[in-house]
Design an enzyme around this catalytic site. Structure first.
Site, mmCIF file in Angstrom:
data_model
loop_
_atom_site.group_PDB
_atom_site.id
_atom_site.type_symbol
_atom_site.label_atom_id
_atom_site.label_comp_id
_atom_site.label_asym_id
_atom_site.label_seq_id
_atom_site.Cartn_x
_atom_site.Cartn_y
_atom_site.Cartn_z
ATOM 1 N N ARG A 3 40.836 29.299 46.293
ATOM 2 C CA ARG A 3 40.950 31.276 45.422
ATOM 3 C C ARG A 3 41.470 32.009 45.357
ATOM 4 N NH1 ARG A 3 36.473 29.759 41.089
ATOM 5 N NH2 ARG A 3 34.358 30.300 43.035
ATOM 6 N N ASP A 23 40.814 36.158 44.399
ATOM 7 C CA ASP A 23 40.768 36.622 43.439
ATOM 8 C C ASP A 23 41.475 37.639 42.424
ATOM 9 O OD1 ASP A 23 38.009 35.138 43.708
ATOM 10 O OD2 ASP A 23 37.324 37.119 45.076
ATOM 11 N N ARG A 53 36.376 41.727 51.662
ATOM 12 C CA ARG A 53 36.577 42.997 51.233
ATOM 13 C C ARG A 53 34.984 43.179 51.591
ATOM 14 N NH1 ARG A 53 37.139 41.713 45.236
ATOM 15 N NH2 ARG A 53 37.375 43.715 45.077
#
Length: 244
Positions: A51, A53, A197
């Site tokens: 998945r 985000d 990130r």
């Protein structure tokens, strides 16, 4: 029942991520399942390699679904591209073995984070993080070597308490700079919530001198999120490739 593997490109800007959620219908998975259920005449569930985000993009996401249909792979591709939103594109549809699962069979994934160190071109400005300071790319490259291998990356994630393993393996990190854009390309066997990130934010802060590269070892040791760098904005991240 036939099993189909599809390769997808999408601009994640306006979506709340890939995965269906109870509090919103604005997910890419929800859009897919609506169109697939219409195509197949029954409720269809689709599985992605992972998945992404909210706000994160995909250059080559992989998913699979099962359906009985007389449509050819090219006809399925055309059907999906006709009914899906303009910011989602199917590039390939293949019929695969019934045991294939896009997430469970994935060996590794490559993500790329883009940092603009000067005013970016107007056509890419929404897909990069515009840095306030120009980092030393050599420092970033040197520090990135400390992230390679198998480690507990809990401190490089936004996870709360979890009983699941937070150990992951980073196979490679490539950092390049061209035309005012620094690209951090990371390949690993799996990634925790916000891991890419946060790694990118940590390397950036090392590059601008806000942190020393020794902090990486401290984060592995303490497993605390507070010592790592900022979680850079979702707009600069994309899933580049999934390997099987």
């Amino acid at each position: 029942m036939k099993n189909y593997k599809i390769t997808i490109r999408y601009d994640g800007t306006k979506y709340n991520g890939w995965q269906k959620q109870g509090n919103t219908r604005n997910t890419i998975q929800e859009r897919f399942e609506n169109v697939l259920s219409q195509m197949c005449g029954r409720t269809i569930e689709i599985f992605a390699s992972g998945r992404t985000d909210a706000g994160v993009h995909a250059e080559s996401q992989v998913a699979n679904f099962k359906c009985d249909t007389d449509l050819t792979c090219n006809e399925i591709k055309d059907y999906l591209n006709h009914y899906l939103p303009a910011d989602v594109l199917i590039t390939l549809v293949e019929e695969v073995d019934e045991r294939f699962h896009s997430r469970l069979n994935a060996v590794s994934k490559t993500y790329e984070y883009s940092i603009a160190i000067e005013k970016p071109d107007v056509f890419i400005r929404k897909y990069v993080f515009v840095a306030d300071a120009k980092p030393d790319i050599e420092k970033m490259m040197h520090a990135s070597k400390l992230l390679l291998g198998t480690h507990d990356f809990k401190g490089f994630s936004s996870l709360g308490k979890t009983k699941k393993s937070t150990v992951r393996t980073i196979n490679s990190i490539e950092i390049t700079q061209k035309q005012g854009i620094i690209r951090i390309k990371i390949n690993g066997n799996g990634f925790l919530y916000n891991m890419v990130r946060i790694i990118s934010g940590t390397l950036y802060e090392i590059g601008i001198g806000k942190k020393q590269e020794t902090v990486i070892g401290e984060i592995f040791e303490d497993k605390t999120r507070e010592k790592a760098g900022a979680t850079l904005p979702a707009c600069g991240l994309k899933l580049v490739e999934v390997f099987y």
